[in-house]
Design a protein around this motif. Structure first.
Motif, short mmCIF file in Angstrom:
data_model
loop_
_atom_site.label_atom_id
_atom_site.label_comp_id
_atom_site.label_asym_id
_atom_site.label_seq_id
_atom_site.Cartn_x
_atom_site.Cartn_y
_atom_site.Cartn_z
N PHE A 292 -27.27 43.41 9.74
CA PHE A 292 -26.76 43.60 8.37
C PHE A 292 -25.72 44.72 8.33
O PHE A 292 -24.74 44.63 7.60
CB PHE A 292 -27.91 43.86 7.39
N ILE B 180 -23.64 45.66 10.73
CA ILE B 180 -22.36 45.29 11.35
C ILE B 180 -21.67 44.15 10.60
O ILE B 180 -20.49 44.23 10.27
CB ILE B 180 -22.57 44.85 12.82
N PHE B 181 -22.42 43.09 10.29
CA PHE B 181 -21.74 41.89 9.79
C PHE B 181 -21.74 41.77 8.27
O PHE B 181 -21.09 40.89 7.72
CB PHE B 181 -22.31 40.64 10.44
N LYS B 182 -22.50 42.62 7.57
CA LYS B 182 -22.49 42.55 6.11
C LYS B 182 -21.95 43.85 5.50
O LYS B 182 -21.14 43.79 4.58
CB LYS B 182 -23.91 42.28 5.57
N TYR B 183 -22.43 44.99 6.00
CA TYR B 183 -22.03 46.24 5.36
C TYR B 183 -20.72 46.79 5.91
O TYR B 183 -19.93 47.36 5.15
CB TYR B 183 -23.17 47.26 5.39
N ALA B 184 -20.45 46.61 7.20
CA ALA B 184 -19.16 47.05 7.72
C ALA B 184 -18.01 46.32 7.01
O ALA B 184 -17.03 46.97 6.61
CB ALA B 184 -19.09 46.87 9.23
N PRO B 185 -18.10 44.98 6.81
CA PRO B 185 -17.03 44.32 6.04
C PRO B 185 -16.93 44.84 4.60
O PRO B 185 -15.83 44.90 4.05
CB PRO B 185 -17.45 42.85 6.04
N MET B 186 -18.06 45.24 4.02
CA MET B 186 -17.97 45.81 2.67
C MET B 186 -17.16 47.10 2.70
O MET B 186 -16.35 47.35 1.83
CB MET B 186 -19.37 46.09 2.12
N VAL C 58 -13.52 46.48 2.96
CA VAL C 58 -12.82 46.10 1.73
C VAL C 58 -11.82 47.18 1.31
O VAL C 58 -10.84 46.89 0.63
CB VAL C 58 -13.87 45.82 0.62
N THR D 249 -7.23 40.65 1.36
CA THR D 249 -8.50 41.31 1.07
C THR D 249 -8.59 41.65 -0.42
O THR D 249 -9.64 41.52 -1.04
CB THR D 249 -8.66 42.58 1.92
N LEU E 254 -11.40 40.49 -2.93
CA LEU E 254 -12.18 41.46 -3.69
C LEU E 254 -12.16 41.12 -5.17
O LEU E 254 -13.19 41.17 -5.86
CB LEU E 254 -11.61 42.87 -3.46
#
Lengths: 296, 330
Positions: free
Chosen positions: B54, B56-62, B65, B300, B304
């Motif tokens: 989570f 790396i792949f969910k919160y890092a992209p957040m 943003v 992005t 967003l």
């Protein structure tokens, strides 16, 4: 089922409704299945017949030219093997990660559990979106690797919650007893909990396998090397872009492949493996969906 | 360990108050936090891979943003690229593309609300009226099937069935109406085709949840209603519909969050040079500009904007549902 014992004689209006209802729903079911039967028929028909008959559900002469040809090409076979491999490895990883994470989250007494749970649920409402995720995958060096098809999808938060809810329903006494007998939490999970979870493991494996087999977006985003294409990319190139020559590699100039039939055959090959699993697991997934949505 | 200290009791009480277990657990004094965490060290070990995923792949992209407010340069990274404030949002809102894409996205969302959302409810209600259980199960099994097909397959089928001249449905329509239909290239047919695809793929599967809710209705209610002389329409109106109402509301709230997720794969696969003007939605626009053109920051920002509108919709729907329930039916 509702009891009919005390029902009065059905009225005429009621009978008419029943008849119309059955006709409508049977028609709906037929319309739903028809395109698929058509494709199977088309994949077994000759080129001439596809060109001359508009809609048929069984070919006059059954020929396997399309399948023979498609299975003789390297590019197709490679994409099939890649898809099977990625789906198998991916499903194992996804199930493993989902279940190991769901188990601790099902323990109400575990400090910090709520924080992690909220963080997981938040990802269901908000996400960084396509581009930041792509950039992360790129910075991790995963572009053009099969890991890019697996790791970004490793845990589906919805499924995680379903499994967590399932674990919460398991009787705590059993696990307590194992713990008193000297099992660690890990031992309890492995020896007591997982064996009790076989039906839901099967459900989740099916869900994950279907998702990864059918995934088109990940290969589109992360795989530019055509030798690493999955079936879905192949299907799209063959049927929608009609870019047959490039997709299949060098075609034998002395042989004209059954062009339309190939499209049908590719669709069948990309679909049948998924549909083979489906009848066996139908019972389970209805239950799985229920667990997740009603109590979610 | 210090199992009887006052600190322990307080911590235990706090934990009990916060966690509210469903079943009353046997009273037991709880150890201090550190001890409880150590006791379940293995559980934390089990959590690690998931939490890393989570992060790396969910919160890092957040966190990623933030590049919507930068001019992102790959070699400078997320933290090093220069900040430009709301520049990309200004570009978006003044772009002629913006209203076209917003319109396309909203129109598809609206059509989904009108046609796709009620379809499983109607089919589930009708299925529920079939008493021959073999027939019911056969119909259910057939209408579930498309759910398991990929969008690639659905699009491929559409291309085969609706192909100009040679597609069987096109041939049928041509001979029935005498006109020459070009479904795949005509912008007017794009939205009907998309909705048709979605209906075909998702209606059957969508009935599962409503059928489950319907199975939970107490049969005595129907019996009582019949004795009171209610006909089948009245039974449905006064028993069946109220029984599944909460499920409908939950599904509506869930759907509202995804309203702008018009389905990247489906739209992308059905888009071609001829229907692009009506086909382009936020997701395909982001893909086109971000991945194929490399305009990372701008796309992005577009993504967003979409995500924020999505959140507003989901909370709005929730709020509406609460109000509706208070004023209306209870």
């Amino acid at each position: 089922m509702r009891s009919r014992k005390t029902a009065q004689k059905p009225t005429t209006a009621s009978r008419v409704f029943d008849a119309a209802n059955i006709v409508f729903l049977v028609a709906l079911a037929v319309v739903t299945v028809l395109p698929f039967i058509y494709v199977i028929a088309g994949s077994l028909a000759s080129e001439a017949e596809i060109a001359s008959r508009a809609f048929f559900l069984w070919p006059r002469d059954v020929v396997t030219d399309s399948y023979d040809y498609i299975f003789s090409t390297d590019t197709f076979l490679r994409s099939l093997i890649v898809t099977i491999l990625v789906t198998t490895v991916g499903t194992v990883i996804q199930v493993l990660l989902t279940f190991t994470m769901a188990y601790p989250l099902a323990k109400r007494y575990l400090p910090g559990r709520n924080v992690i749970l909220m963080a997981v649920i938040f990802t269901m409402v908000f996400s960084g979106g396509m581009i930041p995720t792509y950039l992360i995958v790129r910075e991790l060096g995963l572009l053009n690797t099969y890991w890019a098809l697996i790791l970004p999808l490793a845990i589906n938060p919805f499924y995680l919650i379903i499994v967590k809810n399932f674990f919460q329903e398991l009787p705590e006494e059993l696990q307590e007893a194992a713990r008193i007998d000297g099992c660690t939490d890990l031992g309890v999970f492995w020896r007591v909990v997982l064996p009790l979870s076989k039906p839901i493991i099967a459900t989740m494996a099916l869900f994950y396998a279907v998702a990864i087999w059918n995934d088109f977006m990940s290969p589109l985003l992360y795989i530019s090397d055509t030798s690493k294409w999955t079936l879905q990319m192949f299907v799209r190139q063959m049927t929608i872009s009609s870019d047959m020559a490039n997709t299949l590699g060098q075609l034998d100039p002395n042989y004209i492949p059954p062009e339309q039939g190939l499209k049908f055959a590719v669709i069948v090959v990309a679909t049948v493996p998924i549909l083979l699993f489906y009848p066996f697991l139908q019972k389970h997934f209805a239950k799985g969906i229920l667990l997740g949505s009603v109590k979610g | 360990m210090a199992d009887n200290s006052p600190v322990t009791v307080a911590a235990g009480a706090r934990a009990a108050a916060k966690d509210k277990p469903d079943k009353p657990r046997p009273k037991r004094q709880q150890a201090p936090l550190r001890v409880r965490m150590l006791r379940h060290a293995w559980l934390y070990v089990l959590l690690v891979p998931g939490v890393v995923y989570f992060a790396i792949f969910k919160y890092a992209p957040m966190y990623g943003v933030t590049i919507a407010f930068q001019d992102y340069l790959p070699f400078l990274g997320f933290s090093g690229s220069p900040w430009v404030g709301l520049k990309h949002f200004e570009t978006l809102f003044t772009s002629p593309d913006f209203f076209r894409i917003l319109r396309n996205t909203l129109l598809l969302a609206l059509l989904n609300v009108i046609f796709v959302f009620p379809a499983p409810i109607v089919v589930a209600l009708l299925l529920n009226e079939i008493r021959l259980s073999i027939l019911k199960r056969a119909i259910q099994s057939s209408i579930y099937i498309p759910h398991f097909l990929s969008w690639t397959i659905v699009a491929a089928l559409t291309y085969l069935l609706f192909a100009l001249d040679v597609g069987p449905i096109t041939q049928l329509m041509n001979s029935l109406f005498g006109a020459r239909f070009n479904f795949l290239a005509d912008p007017d047919w794009f939205r009907p085709l998309i909705i048709l695809q979605t209906l075909w793929k998702s209606t059957g599967w969508g009935t599962i949840i409503y059928l489950a809710a319907l199975a939970g209705v107490n049969p005595n209610l129907y019996e009582a209603a019949r004795i009171d002389g209610a006909n089948r329409w009245q039974q449905m109106r006064h028993i069946t519909l109220p029984a599944i109402q909460s499920t409908i509301v939950i599904m509506a709230i869930l759907m509202s969050g995804n309203l702008l997720d018009t389905g990247f794969e489906q739209i992308y696969l059905m888009t071609n040079a001829l229907n692009r003007s009506v086909a382009e939605v936020f997701d395909t626009y982001v893909y086109f500009l971000g991945i194929t053109q490399g305009a990372y920051s701008y796309s992005t920002a577009v993504g967003l904007f979409k995500a924020v509108v999505g959140i507003i919709l989901i909370f709005g729907a929730n709020w509406l549902a609460r109000r509706f329930k208070q004023n209306g039916l209870f």
